[in-house]
Write an enzyme that holds these catalytic residues in place. Sequence first.
Site, PDB file in Angstrom:
ATOM      1  N   ARG A 162      73.392  67.154  43.404  1.00 26.24           N
ATOM      2  CA  ARG A 162      72.376  66.702  44.353  1.00 26.24           C
ATOM      3  C   ARG A 162      71.745  67.912  45.036  1.00 26.24           C
ATOM      4  O   ARG A 162      70.569  67.949  45.299  1.00 26.24           O
ATOM      5  CB  ARG A 162      72.961  65.747  45.403  1.00 26.24           C
ATOM      6  CG  ARG A 162      71.936  65.407  46.459  1.00 26.24           C
ATOM      7  CD  ARG A 162      72.301  64.300  47.473  1.00 26.24           C
ATOM      8  NE  ARG A 162      73.647  63.844  47.490  1.00 26.24           N
ATOM      9  CZ  ARG A 162      74.630  64.395  48.235  1.00 26.24           C
ATOM     10  NH1 ARG A 162      74.372  65.409  49.033  1.00 26.24           N
ATOM     11  NH2 ARG A 162      75.832  63.897  48.180  1.00 26.24           N
ATOM     12  N   TYR A 174      44.900  59.805  49.516  1.00 23.19           N
ATOM     13  CA  TYR A 174      45.574  59.071  48.439  1.00 23.19           C
ATOM     14  C   TYR A 174      46.287  57.842  49.035  1.00 23.19           C
ATOM     15  O   TYR A 174      46.983  57.961  50.053  1.00 23.19           O
ATOM     16  CB  TYR A 174      46.586  59.996  47.753  1.00 23.19           C
ATOM     17  CG  TYR A 174      47.436  59.307  46.717  1.00 23.19           C
ATOM     18  CD1 TYR A 174      46.901  58.931  45.490  1.00 23.19           C
ATOM     19  CD2 TYR A 174      48.761  59.007  46.972  1.00 23.19           C
ATOM     20  CE1 TYR A 174      47.681  58.290  44.546  1.00 23.19           C
ATOM     21  CE2 TYR A 174      49.550  58.369  46.024  1.00 23.19           C
ATOM     22  CZ  TYR A 174      49.000  58.015  44.821  1.00 23.19           C
ATOM     23  OH  TYR A 174      49.768  57.371  43.882  1.00 23.19           O
ATOM     24  N   ASP A 220      47.917  68.724  49.891  1.00 20.25           N
ATOM     25  CA  ASP A 220      48.317  68.000  48.686  1.00 20.25           C
ATOM     26  C   ASP A 220      47.442  68.555  47.562  1.00 20.25           C
ATOM     27  O   ASP A 220      46.258  68.251  47.483  1.00 20.25           O
ATOM     28  CB  ASP A 220      48.103  66.489  48.871  1.00 20.25           C
ATOM     29  CG  ASP A 220      48.539  65.692  47.643  1.00 20.25           C
ATOM     30  OD1 ASP A 220      48.621  66.268  46.541  1.00 20.25           O
ATOM     31  OD2 ASP A 220      48.777  64.472  47.784  1.00 20.25           O
ATOM     32  N   LYS A 243      51.210  64.460  37.628  1.00 20.72           N
ATOM     33  CA  LYS A 243      49.803  64.550  37.204  1.00 20.72           C
ATOM     34  C   LYS A 243      49.565  65.813  36.358  1.00 20.72           C
ATOM     35  O   LYS A 243      50.114  65.921  35.294  1.00 20.72           O
ATOM     36  CB  LYS A 243      48.909  64.473  38.433  1.00 20.72           C
ATOM     37  CG  LYS A 243      49.318  63.375  39.449  1.00 20.72           C
ATOM     38  CD  LYS A 243      49.133  61.966  38.927  1.00 20.72           C
ATOM     39  CE  LYS A 243      49.797  60.903  39.794  1.00 20.72           C
ATOM     40  NZ  LYS A 243      49.429  60.911  41.212  1.00 20.72           N
TER      41      LYS A 243
END
Length: 387
Positions: free
Chosen positions: A49, A101, A175, A200
């Site tokens: 983790r 977004y 972003d 993306k």
Amino acid sequence: MDSLRFNSLVIHAGQAPEATSGAVMPPIFQTSTYAQEAPGVHQGHEYARVTNPTRSALEALLAGLENGTDAMAFASGCAAMDALLKILRPGDEVLSVNDLYGGTFRLMTKVFEPYGIRFRFLDLTDLDALKAALTERTRMVWIETPTNPLLNIVDIAAVTTICRAHSPRVITVVDNTFASPYLQRPLDLGAHAVVHSTTKYLGGHSDVVGGAVITSDPELIEHVRFQVKTTGAVPGPMDCYLVLRGIKTLSVRMERACRNAADLAEWLNNHPDVKSVNWPGFPGHRGHEIAKRQMTDFGAMVSFTLKQDDVPSAHRFMSATRVFTLAESLGGVESLISHPVSMTHASIPREQRLQAGLGDSLIRLSVGIEDVDDLRADLQRAFDSLR
Ligand SMILES: *Cc1c(COP(=O)(O)O)cnc(C)c1O
């Protein structure tokens, strides 16, 4: 490696052959834990983790591309944004773009607002509006540029300069999903942190969901690392490997996709069935001069409205394409077409979106790397279907 140019960094930044075998590509370390020689004596990894070597290789690459000291990879873009936003405390204010977004808007208003954090959405291309909105409670300014789906351009350097002059408390975040580091590097323009949906352009093949935060700010590094360890929204090693592999071809993909997009934007702009085209490469675009300054090219996203500016025409148009796939998302090798009004932006009231310039027939293209002649012919087939 630091002296390499961007087109070489996408392949080499933070990447060295694997120590035990000489494997050129980082292996997929499919493990949850690591053997310790004695309690607390280990080779840098304790539990997956917290760290995983495949993830570390991806993070080193992302840090190199965005010119940050550190990168932290997440299971999705939303998880990356969530981790960063958790630095906010009740009473803090955040300013952001008004055509944010949709997933980010939902995260801010539905998850964080109930905890007493205030979000205000404004036109960040208007620097006077920004100056007027900053208060002593402003803790973060969240930028998207180019914006979705209207492709407005925010001047990153101007916004970060204003925020830094206002107060050292203000964290500026970009972003950078829509541009990718191939087109713009916000940390070099004064931003404190960059977030990505690696789903993306970075992944680039529509086969993985992921996210990342990149920064050189010691306070943010400590905060985000603590979030990784404590809340654990981490990507698995296979997903890290897919993003790593995708990034190797980022430059060549972007080069082709931007060229295709430029060709199609010019063609659409002269098309008799088109009302208007949004693409920052046009000298008449509101943000053209800023885009020329802060981006290396104008991107592969194009949106346009039909002369027959209504929803049924847009639907007919999108059902007629065969090369462009009707789908949400963006940034893959394949071209996608979408209708924000009935897909990603369906929850915005009509009056409000018309005011923002989001017309009924607005069609968004994520231009891929196919042969541009096939893409043009495919769109012409869709125009023909309107007759
Ligand atoms: C897709 C996207 C996100 C969210 O990322 P996920 O990987 O889907 O969680 C955030 N910002 C932008 C601009 C995006 O396009």
